[in-house]
Design a protein around this motif. Sequence first.
Motif, PDB file in Angstrom:
ATOM      1  N   ALA A 163      82.148  15.360  71.360  1.00  0.00           N
ATOM      2  CA  ALA A 163      82.768  15.760  70.091  1.00  0.00           C
ATOM      3  C   ALA A 163      81.746  16.517  69.240  1.00  0.00           C
ATOM      4  O   ALA A 163      81.068  17.411  69.735  1.00  0.00           O
ATOM      5  CB  ALA A 163      83.298  14.514  69.381  1.00  0.00           C
ATOM      6  N   GLY A 164      81.651  16.156  67.964  1.00  0.00           N
ATOM      7  CA  GLY A 164      80.691  16.794  67.067  1.00  0.00           C
ATOM      8  C   GLY A 164      79.669  15.791  66.592  1.00  0.00           C
ATOM      9  O   GLY A 164      79.527  14.697  67.154  1.00  0.00           O
ATOM     10  N   SER A 165      78.953  16.147  65.539  1.00  0.00           N
ATOM     11  CA  SER A 165      77.917  15.277  65.003  1.00  0.00           C
ATOM     12  C   SER A 165      78.519  14.011  64.404  1.00  0.00           C
ATOM     13  O   SER A 165      79.650  14.015  63.913  1.00  0.00           O
ATOM     14  CB  SER A 165      77.125  16.004  63.920  1.00  0.00           C
ATOM     15  OG  SER A 165      76.440  17.112  64.437  1.00  0.00           O
ATOM     16  N   LEU A 166      77.742  12.944  64.428  1.00  0.00           N
ATOM     17  CA  LEU A 166      78.140  11.723  63.740  1.00  0.00           C
ATOM     18  C   LEU A 166      78.363  12.037  62.258  1.00  0.00           C
ATOM     19  O   LEU A 166      77.555  12.729  61.641  1.00  0.00           O
ATOM     20  CB  LEU A 166      77.061  10.657  63.896  1.00  0.00           C
ATOM     21  CG  LEU A 166      76.846  10.109  65.315  1.00  0.00           C
ATOM     22  CD1 LEU A 166      75.598   9.241  65.353  1.00  0.00           C
ATOM     23  CD2 LEU A 166      78.051   9.319  65.776  1.00  0.00           C
ATOM     24  N   GLY A 167      79.448  11.544  61.712  1.00  0.00           N
ATOM     25  CA  GLY A 167      79.760  11.809  60.315  1.00  0.00           C
ATOM     26  C   GLY A 167      80.689  12.991  60.116  1.00  0.00           C
ATOM     27  O   GLY A 167      81.167  13.223  59.016  1.00  0.00           O
ATOM     28  N   GLY A 168      80.941  13.748  61.186  1.00  0.00           N
ATOM     29  CA  GLY A 168      81.816  14.910  61.095  1.00  0.00           C
ATOM     30  C   GLY A 168      83.243  14.583  61.518  1.00  0.00           C
ATOM     31  O   GLY A 168      83.532  13.533  62.091  1.00  0.00           O
ATOM     32  N   TYR A 182      75.370  16.056  60.005  1.00  0.00           N
ATOM     33  CA  TYR A 182      76.096  16.162  58.739  1.00  0.00           C
ATOM     34  C   TYR A 182      75.597  15.118  57.738  1.00  0.00           C
ATOM     35  O   TYR A 182      75.411  15.413  56.556  1.00  0.00           O
ATOM     36  CB  TYR A 182      77.599  15.997  58.963  1.00  0.00           C
ATOM     37  CG  TYR A 182      78.228  17.130  59.729  1.00  0.00           C
ATOM     38  CD1 TYR A 182      78.236  18.424  59.215  1.00  0.00           C
ATOM     39  CD2 TYR A 182      78.821  16.921  60.962  1.00  0.00           C
ATOM     40  CE1 TYR A 182      78.807  19.467  59.911  1.00  0.00           C
ATOM     41  CE2 TYR A 182      79.402  17.962  61.673  1.00  0.00           C
ATOM     42  CZ  TYR A 182      79.388  19.228  61.145  1.00  0.00           C
ATOM     43  OH  TYR A 182      79.956  20.267  61.847  1.00  0.00           O
ATOM     44  N   ALA A 183      75.368  13.913  58.219  1.00  0.00           N
ATOM     45  CA  ALA A 183      74.884  12.858  57.330  1.00  0.00           C
ATOM     46  C   ALA A 183      73.507  13.205  56.778  1.00  0.00           C
ATOM     47  O   ALA A 183      73.228  12.988  55.587  1.00  0.00           O
ATOM     48  CB  ALA A 183      74.848  11.525  58.078  1.00  0.00           C
ATOM     49  N   ASP A 184      72.653  13.756  57.629  1.00  0.00           N
ATOM     50  CA  ASP A 184      71.292  14.099  57.201  1.00  0.00           C
ATOM     51  C   ASP A 184      71.287  15.201  56.148  1.00  0.00           C
ATOM     52  O   ASP A 184      70.580  15.107  55.147  1.00  0.00           O
ATOM     53  CB  ASP A 184      70.458  14.546  58.404  1.00  0.00           C
ATOM     54  CG  ASP A 184      70.124  13.401  59.349  1.00  0.00           C
ATOM     55  OD1 ASP A 184      70.198  12.235  58.905  1.00  0.00           O
ATOM     56  OD2 ASP A 184      69.798  13.680  60.521  1.00  0.00           O
ATOM     57  N   ILE A 185      72.066  16.268  56.387  1.00  0.00           N
ATOM     58  CA  ILE A 185      72.028  17.387  55.438  1.00  0.00           C
ATOM     59  C   ILE A 185      72.724  17.021  54.131  1.00  0.00           C
ATOM     60  O   ILE A 185      72.327  17.486  53.062  1.00  0.00           O
ATOM     61  CB  ILE A 185      72.619  18.681  56.047  1.00  0.00           C
ATOM     62  CG1 ILE A 185      74.090  18.529  56.420  1.00  0.00           C
ATOM     63  CG2 ILE A 185      71.788  19.123  57.253  1.00  0.00           C
ATOM     64  CD1 ILE A 185      74.736  19.818  56.925  1.00  0.00           C
ATOM     65  N   PRO A 223      90.360  17.057  54.572  1.00  0.00           N
ATOM     66  CA  PRO A 223      89.271  16.872  53.613  1.00  0.00           C
ATOM     67  C   PRO A 223      88.022  16.345  54.325  1.00  0.00           C
ATOM     68  O   PRO A 223      88.089  15.338  55.031  1.00  0.00           O
ATOM     69  CB  PRO A 223      89.840  15.825  52.665  1.00  0.00           C
ATOM     70  CG  PRO A 223      90.754  15.006  53.537  1.00  0.00           C
ATOM     71  CD  PRO A 223      91.330  15.949  54.555  1.00  0.00           C
ATOM     72  N   ALA A 224      86.897  17.014  54.145  1.00  0.00           N
ATOM     73  CA  ALA A 224      85.649  16.615  54.785  1.00  0.00           C
ATOM     74  C   ALA A 224      85.014  15.475  54.000  1.00  0.00           C
ATOM     75  O   ALA A 224      84.827  15.577  52.790  1.00  0.00           O
ATOM     76  CB  ALA A 224      84.692  17.805  54.857  1.00  0.00           C
ATOM     77  N   ALA A 225      84.689  14.419  54.703  1.00  0.00           N
ATOM     78  CA  ALA A 225      84.163  13.226  54.026  1.00  0.00           C
ATOM     79  C   ALA A 225      82.898  13.533  53.237  1.00  0.00           C
ATOM     80  O   ALA A 225      82.735  13.061  52.104  1.00  0.00           O
ATOM     81  CB  ALA A 225      83.901  12.127  55.047  1.00  0.00           C
ATOM     82  N   ILE A 226      81.989  14.339  53.821  1.00  0.00           N
ATOM     83  CA  ILE A 226      80.720  14.566  53.125  1.00  0.00           C
ATOM     84  C   ILE A 226      80.933  15.378  51.843  1.00  0.00           C
ATOM     85  O   ILE A 226      80.243  15.160  50.847  1.00  0.00           O
ATOM     86  CB  ILE A 226      79.657  15.222  54.028  1.00  0.00           C
ATOM     87  CG1 ILE A 226      80.030  16.655  54.414  1.00  0.00           C
ATOM     88  CG2 ILE A 226      79.400  14.391  55.258  1.00  0.00           C
ATOM     89  CD1 ILE A 226      78.884  17.402  55.084  1.00  0.00           C
ATOM     90  N   LEU A 227      81.889  16.310  51.839  1.00  0.00           N
ATOM     91  CA  LEU A 227      82.158  17.082  50.630  1.00  0.00           C
ATOM     92  C   LEU A 227      82.844  16.224  49.568  1.00  0.00           C
ATOM     93  O   LEU A 227      82.555  16.341  48.373  1.00  0.00           O
ATOM     94  CB  LEU A 227      82.998  18.308  50.961  1.00  0.00           C
ATOM     95  CG  LEU A 227      82.310  19.362  51.839  1.00  0.00           C
ATOM     96  CD1 LEU A 227      83.243  20.533  52.101  1.00  0.00           C
ATOM     97  CD2 LEU A 227      81.012  19.854  51.202  1.00  0.00           C
ATOM     98  N   THR A 228      83.754  15.367  50.000  1.00  0.00           N
ATOM     99  CA  THR A 228      84.400  14.451  49.058  1.00  0.00           C
ATOM    100  C   THR A 228      83.367  13.535  48.411  1.00  0.00           C
ATOM    101  O   THR A 228      83.388  13.309  47.194  1.00  0.00           O
ATOM    102  CB  THR A 228      85.470  13.616  49.778  1.00  0.00           C
ATOM    103  OG1 THR A 228      86.462  14.490  50.329  1.00  0.00           O
ATOM    104  CG2 THR A 228      86.141  12.637  48.827  1.00  0.00           C
ATOM    105  N   GLU A 229      82.438  13.034  49.220  1.00  0.00           N
ATOM    106  CA  GLU A 229      81.401  12.138  48.696  1.00  0.00           C
ATOM    107  C   GLU A 229      80.458  12.872  47.749  1.00  0.00           C
ATOM    108  O   GLU A 229      80.072  12.328  46.708  1.00  0.00           O
ATOM    109  CB  GLU A 229      80.622  11.525  49.861  1.00  0.00           C
ATOM    110  CG  GLU A 229      81.438  10.522  50.665  1.00  0.00           C
ATOM    111  CD  GLU A 229      80.757  10.115  51.953  1.00  0.00           C
ATOM    112  OE1 GLU A 229      79.587  10.517  52.156  1.00  0.00           O
ATOM    113  OE2 GLU A 229      81.392   9.411  52.763  1.00  0.00           O
TER     114      GLU A 229
END
Length: 332
Positions: free
Chosen positions: A36-41, A184-187, A206-212
């Motif tokens: 899949a993709g990166s963890l957190g994505g 994603y989590a790191d950046i 909705p992207a979790a990292i952008l929402t956060e």
Amino acid sequence: MPLHVSRRATLLGTGAALAAPFIRTAQAQQTMEFVAGSLGGGWYTIAAGIAALVRDENPDIQLRVVPGGGVANSTRVNNNQSQMGFGIDAFTAAAVKGEDPYSAKHERLRSLGTGYSPTEHNFLRAADKPGDDMRQILTQRGLRLAAPQRSSTDETTLQRIMRFVGTSPDRIRSEGGRYLNGSYADIAAAYADGQVDYLYCALAKPAAILTEIGQGRRSSRLVGFPDDVRKHLIDAFAYNEGVLPAATYPQLQSADLRVTTMDSVIMVHDSVPEDVAYKVTRTLIRNKGARLTQIHASMASYDPASSWRYAGCPLHPGAAKAYREAGAMPAA
């Protein structure tokens, strides 16, 4: 024959008969690695949801999800390191043809269709940092920018944009700036901590990292993609374009934004048995709508009637069977 011998033979025969079904079950079970993709994505979340859904409806199929990246996944599946994986429409087509960024034709790739998770490219800036124009931001001295790992379609796209506007990671660093790569989590953490002032990522809304980030302490704004940048990516690399509605991330935008977009493809190696590809695709078709949307909101767009039409990679015969059976694809 002595009684104790007869009983022993009977017990052995009974034990063998009882063991046989378990041997057949173990041999029949198909385990595949799903990259899949990166963890957190979003991709990782979606792949884990698909794996659980497939397992529930097909106990004989086990999908083991591992992290990956949109550029590298095509090669990984083509080489049968992972039997199944997520790809991006334009990049998967390039892999099949052996075009940039790939150096050889990926002839063992097959698809289960596209439309599983339309993805927007997002460019974020700290509200107290200059620039509403992408070109101005990327070419400023002292730029501190974070992007996903090098094997991702996000970072490859950013590099293409930078070449188009006349800059590069090396130039950024030589002018006293910072160009950071990571998960994603790191950046997201680096951005939230102020280690960088700008962040680039391609994630389905909705992207979790952008929402956060929008709910965090650092005030931030999303930046739209200029017309010439979007056109260049479409003309040169077969990307798409779309609109990110104002309500998507209300803390990060006050109006609709024009952005570059792409879509997800599920790839499989051509050695995946027809019955397995059929069952996986059938499960996705059966659960389109509310059930897939529960896995991730972006999956609401999955439409079997158009999914099979993706021409960038040959459709797996098992997937074709599932689409025809569902009436989404014309009979052969």
